[in-house]
Design a protein around this motif. Structure first.
Motif, PDB file in Angstrom:
ATOM      1  N   GLU A 130      40.131   5.408  19.101  1.00 22.91           N
ATOM      2  CA  GLU A 130      39.374   6.671  19.088  1.00 22.91           C
ATOM      3  C   GLU A 130      38.830   6.950  17.690  1.00 22.91           C
ATOM      4  OE1 GLU A 130      40.015  11.455  19.776  1.00 22.91           O
ATOM      5  OE2 GLU A 130      41.527  10.086  20.562  1.00 22.91           O
ATOM      6  N   ALA A 131      39.628   6.673  16.675  1.00 23.67           N
ATOM      7  CA  ALA A 131      39.170   6.885  15.291  1.00 23.67           C
ATOM      8  C   ALA A 131      37.929   6.047  15.005  1.00 23.67           C
ATOM      9  CB  ALA A 131      40.290   6.547  14.305  1.00 23.67           C
ATOM     10  N   PHE A 132      37.937   4.787  15.437  1.00 21.90           N
ATOM     11  CA  PHE A 132      36.784   3.920  15.203  1.00 21.90           C
ATOM     12  C   PHE A 132      35.566   4.352  16.012  1.00 21.90           C
ATOM     13  CE2 PHE A 132      39.806   1.008  13.245  1.00 21.90           C
ATOM     14  CZ  PHE A 132      39.049   0.499  12.198  1.00 21.90           C
ATOM     15  N   GLN A 133      35.762   5.041  17.108  1.00 21.42           N
ATOM     16  CA  GLN A 133      34.641   5.533  17.907  1.00 21.42           C
ATOM     17  C   GLN A 133      34.049   6.816  17.332  1.00 21.42           C
ATOM     18  OE1 GLN A 133      36.160   5.935  21.899  1.00 21.42           O
ATOM     19  NE2 GLN A 133      36.541   3.744  22.083  1.00 21.42           N
ATOM     20  N   ARG A 134      34.906   7.691  16.806  1.00 14.62           N
ATOM     21  CA  ARG A 134      34.455   9.028  16.418  1.00 14.62           C
ATOM     22  C   ARG A 134      34.188   9.222  14.929  1.00 14.62           C
ATOM     23  NH1 ARG A 134      38.304  13.325  18.902  1.00 14.62           N
ATOM     24  NH2 ARG A 134      36.927  14.601  17.646  1.00 14.62           N
ATOM     25  N   LYS A 135      34.736   8.367  14.074  1.00 16.93           N
ATOM     26  CA  LYS A 135      34.601   8.518  12.626  1.00 16.93           C
ATOM     27  C   LYS A 135      34.057   7.247  12.004  1.00 16.93           C
ATOM     28  CE  LYS A 135      36.621  11.785  10.638  1.00 16.93           C
ATOM     29  NZ  LYS A 135      36.192  13.133  10.286  1.00 16.93           N
ATOM     30  N   LYS A 136      33.645   7.370  10.756  1.00 14.80           N
ATOM     31  CA  LYS A 136      33.407   6.196   9.930  1.00 14.80           C
ATOM     32  C   LYS A 136      34.753   5.860   9.303  1.00 14.80           C
ATOM     33  CE  LYS A 136      28.562   6.939   8.872  1.00 14.80           C
ATOM     34  NZ  LYS A 136      27.563   7.005   7.783  1.00 14.80           N
ATOM     35  N   VAL A 137      35.157   4.600   9.425  1.00 13.38           N
ATOM     36  CA  VAL A 137      36.499   4.209   9.002  1.00 13.38           C
ATOM     37  C   VAL A 137      36.415   3.102   7.962  1.00 13.38           C
ATOM     38  CG1 VAL A 137      38.733   3.279   9.753  1.00 13.38           C
ATOM     39  CG2 VAL A 137      37.447   4.810  11.270  1.00 13.38           C
ATOM     40  N   MET A 138      37.155   3.300   6.868  1.00 17.07           N
ATOM     41  CA  MET A 138      37.399   2.249   5.889  1.00 17.07           C
ATOM     42  C   MET A 138      38.817   1.770   6.161  1.00 17.07           C
ATOM     43  SD  MET A 138      36.171   4.056   2.402  1.00 17.07           S
ATOM     44  CE  MET A 138      34.729   5.105   2.405  1.00 17.07           C
ATOM     45  N   ALA A 139      38.985   0.465   6.400  1.00 14.32           N
ATOM     46  CA  ALA A 139      40.314  -0.015   6.762  1.00 14.32           C
ATOM     47  C   ALA A 139      40.633  -1.341   6.099  1.00 14.32           C
ATOM     48  CB  ALA A 139      40.430  -0.157   8.273  1.00 14.32           C
ATOM     49  N   VAL A 140      41.879  -1.480   5.717  1.00 12.93           N
ATOM     50  CA  VAL A 140      42.429  -2.755   5.294  1.00 12.93           C
ATOM     51  C   VAL A 140      43.093  -3.340   6.534  1.00 12.93           C
ATOM     52  CG1 VAL A 140      44.252  -3.849   3.939  1.00 12.93           C
ATOM     53  CG2 VAL A 140      42.766  -2.142   2.878  1.00 12.93           C
ATOM     54  N   VAL A 141      42.702  -4.570   6.877  1.00 13.30           N
ATOM     55  CA  VAL A 141      43.236  -5.229   8.063  1.00 13.30           C
ATOM     56  C   VAL A 141      43.896  -6.531   7.635  1.00 13.30           C
ATOM     57  CG1 VAL A 141      42.677  -6.237  10.308  1.00 13.30           C
ATOM     58  CG2 VAL A 141      41.447  -4.201   9.518  1.00 13.30           C
ATOM     59  N   ARG A 142      45.174  -6.660   8.004  1.00 10.17           N
ATOM     60  CA  ARG A 142      45.901  -7.883   7.661  1.00 10.17           C
ATOM     61  C   ARG A 142      45.295  -9.073   8.377  1.00 10.17           C
ATOM     62  NH1 ARG A 142      52.090  -7.569   6.823  1.00 10.17           N
ATOM     63  NH2 ARG A 142      51.475  -9.510   5.855  1.00 10.17           N
ATOM     64  N   LYS A 143      45.352 -10.201   7.758  1.00 10.25           N
ATOM     65  CA  LYS A 143      44.842 -11.432   8.339  1.00 10.25           C
ATOM     66  C   LYS A 143      45.963 -12.057   9.170  1.00 10.25           C
ATOM     67  CE  LYS A 143      41.250 -13.988   6.388  1.00 10.25           C
ATOM     68  NZ  LYS A 143      40.711 -14.863   5.372  1.00 10.25           N
ATOM     69  N   GLN A 144      45.950 -11.713  10.448  1.00 14.77           N
ATOM     70  CA  GLN A 144      46.930 -12.239  11.387  1.00 14.77           C
ATOM     71  C   GLN A 144      46.211 -12.561  12.685  1.00 14.77           C
ATOM     72  OE1 GLN A 144      49.445  -8.730  11.235  1.00 14.77           O
ATOM     73  NE2 GLN A 144      50.989  -9.858  10.104  1.00 14.77           N
ATOM     74  N   LYS A 145      46.710 -13.519  13.414  1.00 17.79           N
ATOM     75  CA  LYS A 145      46.065 -13.961  14.649  1.00 17.79           C
ATOM     76  C   LYS A 145      46.516 -13.094  15.816  1.00 17.79           C
ATOM     77  CE  LYS A 145      45.364 -18.602  13.003  1.00 17.79           C
ATOM     78  NZ  LYS A 145      45.602 -20.009  13.166  1.00 17.79           N
ATOM     79  N   LEU A 146      46.003 -11.864  15.830  1.00 19.22           N
ATOM     80  CA  LEU A 146      46.296 -10.925  16.908  1.00 19.22           C
ATOM     81  C   LEU A 146      44.983 -10.393  17.451  1.00 19.22           C
ATOM     82  CD1 LEU A 146      49.217  -9.022  15.179  1.00 19.22           C
ATOM     83  CD2 LEU A 146      49.411 -10.681  17.037  1.00 19.22           C
ATOM     84  N   GLU A 147      44.899 -10.278  18.764  1.00 19.51           N
ATOM     85  CA  GLU A 147      43.644  -9.896  19.412  1.00 19.51           C
ATOM     86  C   GLU A 147      43.117  -8.549  18.929  1.00 19.51           C
ATOM     87  OE1 GLU A 147      41.798  -9.182  23.861  1.00 19.51           O
ATOM     88  OE2 GLU A 147      43.721 -10.187  23.658  1.00 19.51           O
TER      89      GLU A 147
END
Length: 167
Positions: A130-147
């Motif tokens: 929902e956050a990604f749909q409704r807001k502009k998001v800055m995110a750090v995403v770990r590099k892991q093999k998850l869908e």
């Protein structure tokens, strides 16, 4: 870091989200912090951090309290530690924090960082989407093999900075 900030500034207007990824220790959180400082606005968000060998914690920037979202547990067979997710941290604290951030009056929000622990909570993932749909998001995403992490990184409306590859 300055080159990354310039690159982001030159390309972010074409995108809705900023996703920073890379291997452990590559500077993902440092770059996010520097960009938020550069941006100049008081951008609200969620911060996670760990105490090695103990636990992983979550705190919303609008809240002095924090919660535990993971505990280290030795598997007994090796010297490695394994993380045990704490669902209450996500369902009670994390979902409420994301709800406040989504409903805030700011255009942007940040999440430092998203990894496999978040993927263990269906309610938290729904609120994250929902956050990604409704807001502009800055995110750090770990590099892991998850869908769910691949889905975040592969969004068409995201500027992705992979610190392992560079710009």
């Amino acid at each position: 870091m300055k080159d990354y900030i310039t690159y982001i500034e030159n390309h972010i207007s074409e995108k809705k989200h900023l996703i920073i990824t890379g291997s452990r220790g590559s500077g993902k959180s440092t770059l996010l912090k520097k960009y938020i400082e550069y941006y100049g606005d008081a951008i609200p968000g969620i911060i996670t951090w760990c105490e090695p060998g103990k636990a992983v914690y979550m705190r919303a920037s609008d809240d002095d309290s924090f919660t535990t979202i993971g505990l280290y547990s030795s598997d007994g067979a090796s010297k490695e530690n394994r993380m045990i997710p704490i669902q209450e941290g996500f369902t009670e604290y994390g979902v409420n924090a994301l709800t406040r951030l989504i409903n805030s009056k700011t255009e942007w929000m940040f999440i430092d960082e998203i990894g496999y622990l978040e993927g263990t909570s269906k309610d938290y993932l729904a609120k994250l989407n929902e956050a990604f749909q409704r807001k502009k998001v800055m995110a750090v995403v770990r590099k892991q093999k998850l869908e769910f992490l691949r889905d975040i990184i592969n969004q068409k409306d995201a500027l992705v900075i992979d610190l392992d590859i560079g710009i």
